[in-house]
Design a protein around this motif. Structure first.
Motif, PDB file in Angstrom:
ATOM      1  N   PRO A   7       0.772  -1.250   0.000  1.00 24.89           N
ATOM      2  CA  PRO A   7       0.000   0.000   0.000  1.00 24.89           C
ATOM      3  C   PRO A   7       0.801   1.296   0.000  1.00 24.89           C
ATOM      4  O   PRO A   7       0.195   2.368  -0.018  1.00 24.89           O
ATOM      5  N   LEU A   8       2.156   1.249   0.096  1.00 23.73           N
ATOM      6  CA  LEU A   8       2.894   2.486  -0.162  1.00 23.73           C
ATOM      7  C   LEU A   8       2.660   2.885  -1.618  1.00 23.73           C
ATOM      8  O   LEU A   8       2.659   2.025  -2.499  1.00 23.73           O
ATOM      9  N   ASP A  39       5.217   0.365  20.397  1.00 19.69           N
ATOM     10  CA  ASP A  39       4.186  -0.046  19.445  1.00 19.69           C
ATOM     11  C   ASP A  39       4.825  -0.936  18.383  1.00 19.69           C
ATOM     12  O   ASP A  39       6.009  -0.798  18.066  1.00 19.69           O
ATOM     13  N   THR A  40       4.022  -1.852  17.832  1.00 15.37           N
ATOM     14  CA  THR A  40       4.490  -2.759  16.786  1.00 15.37           C
ATOM     15  C   THR A  40       3.486  -2.764  15.644  1.00 15.37           C
ATOM     16  O   THR A  40       2.279  -2.895  15.869  1.00 15.37           O
ATOM     17  N   VAL A  41       3.979  -2.615  14.433  1.00 13.30           N
ATOM     18  CA  VAL A  41       3.162  -2.705  13.226  1.00 13.30           C
ATOM     19  C   VAL A  41       3.570  -3.983  12.495  1.00 13.30           C
ATOM     20  O   VAL A  41       4.751  -4.194  12.221  1.00 13.30           O
ATOM     21  N   ILE A  42       2.597  -4.822  12.188  1.00 17.20           N
ATOM     22  CA  ILE A  42       2.872  -6.090  11.505  1.00 17.20           C
ATOM     23  C   ILE A  42       1.968  -6.197  10.286  1.00 17.20           C
ATOM     24  O   ILE A  42       0.747  -6.049  10.399  1.00 17.20           O
ATOM     25  N   ASP A  47      -5.259   8.460  10.691  1.00 18.29           N
ATOM     26  CA  ASP A  47      -6.156   7.523  10.005  1.00 18.29           C
ATOM     27  C   ASP A  47      -5.882   7.573   8.510  1.00 18.29           C
ATOM     28  O   ASP A  47      -6.026   8.618   7.881  1.00 18.29           O
ATOM     29  N   SER A  48      -5.465   6.443   7.958  1.00 14.82           N
ATOM     30  CA  SER A  48      -5.228   6.335   6.517  1.00 14.82           C
ATOM     31  C   SER A  48      -5.649   4.940   6.082  1.00 14.82           C
ATOM     32  O   SER A  48      -5.883   4.066   6.922  1.00 14.82           O
ATOM     33  N   PRO A  49      -5.752   4.696   4.784  1.00 19.37           N
ATOM     34  CA  PRO A  49      -6.199   3.376   4.332  1.00 19.37           C
ATOM     35  C   PRO A  49      -5.346   2.213   4.808  1.00 19.37           C
ATOM     36  O   PRO A  49      -5.864   1.111   4.995  1.00 19.37           O
ATOM     37  N   CYS A  50      -4.045   2.405   5.018  1.00 16.27           N
ATOM     38  CA  CYS A  50      -3.224   1.261   5.420  1.00 16.27           C
ATOM     39  C   CYS A  50      -2.651   1.375   6.828  1.00 16.27           C
ATOM     40  O   CYS A  50      -1.949   0.480   7.273  1.00 16.27           O
ATOM     41  N   PHE A  51      -2.953   2.455   7.538  1.00 19.04           N
ATOM     42  CA  PHE A  51      -2.424   2.610   8.890  1.00 19.04           C
ATOM     43  C   PHE A  51      -3.367   3.457   9.708  1.00 19.04           C
ATOM     44  O   PHE A  51      -3.794   4.532   9.279  1.00 19.04           O
ATOM     45  N   LEU A  99      -1.041   5.935   2.549  1.00 20.39           N
ATOM     46  CA  LEU A  99      -0.727   6.795   3.692  1.00 20.39           C
ATOM     47  C   LEU A  99      -1.328   8.188   3.569  1.00 20.39           C
ATOM     48  O   LEU A  99      -0.969   9.088   4.336  1.00 20.39           O
ATOM     49  N   ILE A 100      -2.252   8.377   2.648  1.00 23.63           N
ATOM     50  CA  ILE A 100      -3.010   9.641   2.611  1.00 23.63           C
ATOM     51  C   ILE A 100      -4.119   9.558   3.649  1.00 23.63           C
ATOM     52  O   ILE A 100      -4.814   8.548   3.751  1.00 23.63           O
TER      53      ILE A 100
END
Length: 336
Positions: A59-60, A290-293, A325-329, A64-65
């Protein structure tokens, strides 16, 4: 190669159309350039945040918008930097009167095209700062770290710079904080099997069945060595050693972590990898905030993963915790 597409000629346009349909009007396509997407809601007087790069890493970057995130994105062809005119249009859409900061991976084409676009924007009286992201420790030594590639560490740097912009910080201050985040963000990746370019069907590298590429880049750039596949524990230990030396230079003990899949690595595997890295961090006296997976920075169906660790100081910790808040994060507000 099997890809579910219509034609290679319309591949990117079809992808963007599907993405925009899912976002239901919150993200808009520029009338002047279909490769530019921007956030519907704007904030006059805020520093604009532009991200961008080649397609094929979804999703990059367009994922990230969003709220307290990027304001616009410049989309390139598959594995190719966006053109200067595309970047310029993204800058114009992000401009809200306080200047614009552009964030992108540190690759020659991206650096050149974003520099040209910044110069063109200056002619239109838009002040622009560029920040190439340099988190991949396998691509250059510490002494030559400005030559490092940008990989999944893009997420943390963009998150924190966008948070600074959302808090009303000046363009100069956003750039300073971005440089700080850049310096403290360290990543390394491993390739297990190649991805294919949907435009020509070619694999981006070759490996024997029992080999892996340690330190591989997201476009298939050679890593530090080719080696036999190891059990997860041994492989993660080896990767952590590559990050540990620079992490140890920071006195702070809080970190954030991203375990990033490169496209086809399963969540099961990513969770196993995370278990190993968290144990190593704990053993070294480091606390994971924090962890992003998941899949953040991919290369089509490439098999493999990367580990990103950012050493937080107080400023970065506060910026990372800003709700987004974005579509992938998505990041919830942290209440003290």
């Amino acid at each position: 190669m099997k890809k579910i597409i219509n034609t290679t000629e319309t591949l990117i346009e079809d992808m963007l159309a599907g993405f925009l349909a899912a976002e239901k009007g919150q993200i808009i396509q520029s009338d002047n350039n279909p490769r530019v997407l921007y956030k519907k809601n704007k904030t006059p007087g805020k520093v604009g945040v532009v991200v961008g790069g080649g397609s094929g890493h979804e999703p990059l970057f367009f994922g990230l918008i969003g709220e307290n995130f990027a304001d616009s994105v410049a989309v390139g062809n598959i594995f190719t930097a966006p053109t200067p005119d595309t970047v310029l249009e993204a800058i114009k859409e992000a401009d809200q009167g306080a200047g614009v900061i552009c964030l992108f991976g540190n690759y020659a084409g991206d650096v050149l095209n974003f520099e040209v676009a910044a110069e063109l924007a200056e002619l239109e009286e838009i002040e622009v700062c560029n920040l190439p992201i340099i988190d991949d420790v396998a691509s250059a030594t510490y002494e030559k770290r400005t030559e490092r590639r940008g990989i999944a560490g893009d997420l943390f740097v963009i998150k924190e710079v966008a948070a600074a912009a959302s808090q009303g910080f000046s363009l100069e201050r956003c750039h300073q904080l971005g440089q700080l985040a850049n310096k403290r963000t360290l990543s390394i990746g491993v390739g297990i099997a190649p991805g294919t370019n949907p435009m020509n069907g070619k694999a981006n590298f070759e490996l024997a069945e029992d080999e892996i590429e340690f330190g591989l880049g997201i476009h298939g750039e050679p890593g530090l060595e080719r080696m036999k596949l190891l059990p997860a524990r041994e492989l993660v230990e080896k990767m952590f050693v590559a990050l540990e030396g620079e992490l140890a230079t920071y006195p702070e003990k809080e970190v954030i972590v991203c375990v990033n899949g490169l496209g086809s690595t399963t969540m099961m595997e990513l969770y196993i990898i995370n278990n190993e890295i968290q144990q190593l961090l704990s053993q070294k006296g480091l606390k994971t905030v924090d962890t992003v997976i998941g899949n953040i920075c991919t290369t089509q169906e490439m098999a493999g993963f990367s580990i990103t660790i950012q050493s937080l100081n107080q400023e970065l910790a506060e910026l990372y915790q800003v709700a987004a808040d974005s579509p992938c994060f998505f990041k919830r507000e942290v209440k003290q």
